[in-house]
Design a protein around this motif. Structure first.
Motif, PDB file in Angstrom:
ATOM      1  N   VAL A 152       0.843  -1.212   0.000  1.00 61.30           N
ATOM      2  CA  VAL A 152       0.000   0.000   0.000  1.00 61.30           C
ATOM      3  C   VAL A 152       0.872   1.253   0.000  1.00 61.30           C
ATOM      4  N   ARG A 153       2.068   1.165   0.588  1.00 57.72           N
ATOM      5  CA  ARG A 153       2.950   2.334   0.673  1.00 57.72           C
ATOM      6  C   ARG A 153       3.373   2.814  -0.715  1.00 57.72           C
ATOM      7  N   HIS A 154       3.239   1.958  -1.739  1.00 56.40           N
ATOM      8  CA  HIS A 154       3.601   2.362  -3.095  1.00 56.40           C
ATOM      9  C   HIS A 154       2.451   3.046  -3.836  1.00 56.40           C
ATOM     10  N   TYR A 155       1.309   3.236  -3.138  1.00 56.23           N
ATOM     11  CA  TYR A 155       0.191   3.972  -3.745  1.00 56.23           C
ATOM     12  C   TYR A 155       0.511   5.456  -3.862  1.00 56.23           C
ATOM     13  N   VAL A 156       1.484   5.932  -3.063  1.00 53.03           N
ATOM     14  CA  VAL A 156       1.836   7.363  -3.064  1.00 53.03           C
ATOM     15  C   VAL A 156       3.344   7.514  -3.255  1.00 53.03           C
ATOM     16  N   LYS A 157       3.762   8.735  -3.537  1.00 55.86           N
ATOM     17  CA  LYS A 157       5.195   8.995  -3.696  1.00 55.86           C
ATOM     18  C   LYS A 157       5.902   8.842  -2.352  1.00 55.86           C
ATOM     19  N   PRO A 158       7.121   8.313  -2.349  1.00 52.27           N
ATOM     20  CA  PRO A 158       7.893   8.249  -1.097  1.00 52.27           C
ATOM     21  C   PRO A 158       8.267   9.651  -0.644  1.00 52.27           C
ATOM     22  N   GLY A 159       8.562   9.795   0.653  1.00 51.21           N
ATOM     23  CA  GLY A 159       8.844  11.110   1.208  1.00 51.21           C
ATOM     24  C   GLY A 159      10.235  11.229   1.800  1.00 51.21           C
ATOM     25  N   ILE A 160      10.669  12.474   1.952  1.00 46.86           N
ATOM     26  CA  ILE A 160      11.935  12.743   2.644  1.00 46.86           C
ATOM     27  C   ILE A 160      11.774  12.413   4.118  1.00 46.86           C
ATOM     28  N   THR A 161      10.620  12.742   4.651  1.00 47.13           N
ATOM     29  CA  THR A 161      10.289  12.374   6.027  1.00 47.13           C
ATOM     30  C   THR A 161       8.886  11.798   6.036  1.00 47.13           C
ATOM     31  N   GLY A 162       8.522  11.136   7.134  1.00 44.18           N
ATOM     32  CA  GLY A 162       7.205  10.517   7.204  1.00 44.18           C
ATOM     33  C   GLY A 162       6.742  10.325   8.632  1.00 44.18           C
ATOM     34  N   LEU A 163       5.505   9.880   8.761  1.00 38.93           N
ATOM     35  CA  LEU A 163       4.926   9.685  10.092  1.00 38.93           C
ATOM     36  C   LEU A 163       5.701   8.618  10.868  1.00 38.93           C
ATOM     37  N   ALA A 164       6.091   7.539  10.195  1.00 36.70           N
ATOM     38  CA  ALA A 164       6.836   6.473  10.884  1.00 36.70           C
ATOM     39  C   ALA A 164       8.149   7.000  11.437  1.00 36.70           C
ATOM     40  N   GLN A 165       8.808   7.869  10.676  1.00 29.08           N
ATOM     41  CA  GLN A 165      10.119   8.395  11.097  1.00 29.08           C
ATOM     42  C   GLN A 165       9.987   9.283  12.332  1.00 29.08           C
ATOM     43  N   VAL A 166       8.995  10.170  12.348  1.00 30.72           N
ATOM     44  CA  VAL A 166       8.862  11.069  13.505  1.00 30.72           C
ATOM     45  C   VAL A 166       8.333  10.336  14.731  1.00 30.72           C
TER      46      VAL A 166
END
Length: 455
Positions: free
Chosen positions: A390-404
């Protein structure tokens, strides 16, 4: 490793349509309002934002292959009625502007005629294109051999302009020459025959099998829709569409699948990345380049193929933080001997990620989104962690909710990846611009505070 691309040219129709519409109202405004003493820069920006906002509000660009001409006419009238009011509302606030009802009327009439003509041309041209060339079709199967399922198959057969190619029924309850197999045979059939859409009769399949099928569709980027019976419609997260008078239920896509929301998020990405590139990277990049070169030989930048939107490969940019080595598919671990002294500082402060703002500007990444994993991680976890794809449904990010939330850095156990995916999926399904801003602020706080797993 490059994943196979599955997109169709039709995905470009909507952004092209939006661009053409905005160009039409912009050019006509510049011509007809040129003598009204307007500040054209402010006015064009105002009317462009107004047009996009109204279009999002009334779903102006949500026209599908089964949308009726009457619905399109209704959308056009709604769009222009609201747009006219918004344009008129601009004039009382600009004291030096000359109000001309004639100029507005002519501009609106011509805009209406051109945009309506283009919209209808595209709509009918695509229908004709599908019928004559047999292209732009979507392969479909139906679960269940019920009266409703048979009626839907007749719609597919009779309305070739809808662009569906029926590939067979699947049923555990009925035996018929048209029934290709049982429900358990669907997964292999869908993959082998490149099926695009699965239509499921709700009274044909158990909740357990339905849940399993939805997960399969998520993982393989297939569309699943539901044929309702009259007794039970059990999901609130559904949208109803009509193919003529035939009702079909679809699982609602997330907001990030909405073209207008995509446009808003893309606009934010462009503005934010340009700000960082101009005001931070313009002076930081030469400084970092010198420090990297002083400590070790090799390039200033490190680029690596990563899976992005729809699992298509892109090259992710970073400042090089390691000695040049041949083990780039191995993620960094604590006290990793490959990491240089300068690299350790950059990783601790996340400075090594700053070149990814060029990825954002190029359109491969977003400022906020699921972090792009290594290809080796994708291969390892795609089949082990539910909803991983499902994570490939959107563009990857420089930062994300999992990281913070603390799930960044080395994956030591499967539980680390499971928790990361939970936050990624939550972000995708519950996105808002406010959430993006909060994640960016928390990322900046974490950079100055430091993180234990940043190595």
């Amino acid at each position: 490793m490059v994943a196979q691309q599955t997109g169709r040219y039709s995905k470009y129709i909507r952004p092209i349509s939006i661009t053409i519409d905005i160009l039409v109202i912009t050019i006509l405004s510049l011509y007809f309002f040129r003598d009204l003493n307007l500040n054209m820069v402010y006015f064009i920006a105002y009317q462009t934002l107004a047009w996009i906002f109204i279009a999002f509000l009334i779903k102006f660009y949500e026209v599908y292959r089964f949308t009726t001409p009457v619905e399109i006419i209704s959308k056009i009238f709604k769009q222009f009625s609201l747009f006219l009011l918004v344009v008129i509302a601009f004039f009382p606030f600009a004291k030096t502007v000359i109000f001309s009802g004639k100029a507005i009327a002519i501009m609106m009439t011509i805009s209406f005629a051109i945009i309506a003509g283009i919209k209808y041309f595209l709509f009918f041209y695509l229908k004709k294109y599908r019928i004559t060339t047999k292209n732009n079709f979507r392969n479909a199967i139906i679960i269940g051999y019920t009266p409703e399922a048979i009626r839907l198959k007749e719609v597919f057969d009779n309305r070739l302009d809808y662009g569906y190619r029926f590939q067979g029924y699947f049923s555990d309850k009925k035996q018929n020459p048209e029934v290709k197999g049982k429900v358990e045979d669907i997964k292999n059939f869908v993959i082998d025959q490149k099926i695009d859409e699965i239509y499921c009769s709700l009274n044909e399949i158990s909740n357990e099998k339905l849940k399993e099928l939805v997960e399969f569709s998520d993982e393989n980027n297939k569309t699943i829709k539901f044929i309702p019976d009259t007794k039970e419609i059990f999901s609130k997260n559904m949208r109803i569409d009509y193919y003529e008078l035939f009702p079909v239920l679809s699982l609602q896509k997330t907001q990030l699948h909405n073209p207008t929301i995509k446009g808003i998020k893309r606009g934010f990405d462009i503005v934010f990345s340009l700000f960082v590139i101009i005001f931070i990277l313009s002076w930081l990049m030469p400084l970092i380049a010198v420090l990297i070169k002083l400590e070790s030989k090799g390039p200033i930048f490190f680029k690596q193929g990563r899976p992005g939107l729809d699992e298509n490969e892109f090259f992710c940019f970073k400042f090089r933080s390691m000695q040049v080595n041949e083990t780039t598919e191995k993620e960094a671990s604590k006290n990793d001997p490959r990491v240089t002294k300068m690299g350790k500082f950059m990783r601790k402060t996340s400075i090594d990620e700053f070149p990814q703002f060029f990825n954002v500007l190029l359109g491969d990444m977003s400022v906020v989104g699921p972090r792009p994993h290594l290809w080796s991680q994708n291969k390892s976890y795609a089949s082990k962690v539910k909803k991983y794809m499902v994570r490939h449904y959107v563009k990857p990010g420089i930062t994300g909710l999992a990281q913070v939330k603390g799930y960044r850095g080395e994956i030591e156990t499967d539980e680390d990846m499971i928790n990361r995916i939970k936050f990624d999926v939550f972000y995708i399904e519950n996105w808002s611009i406010v959430m993006d801003i909060k994640i960016i602020i928390q990322t900046v706080v974490n950079i100055f505070k430091g993180e234990d797993k940043a190595y």
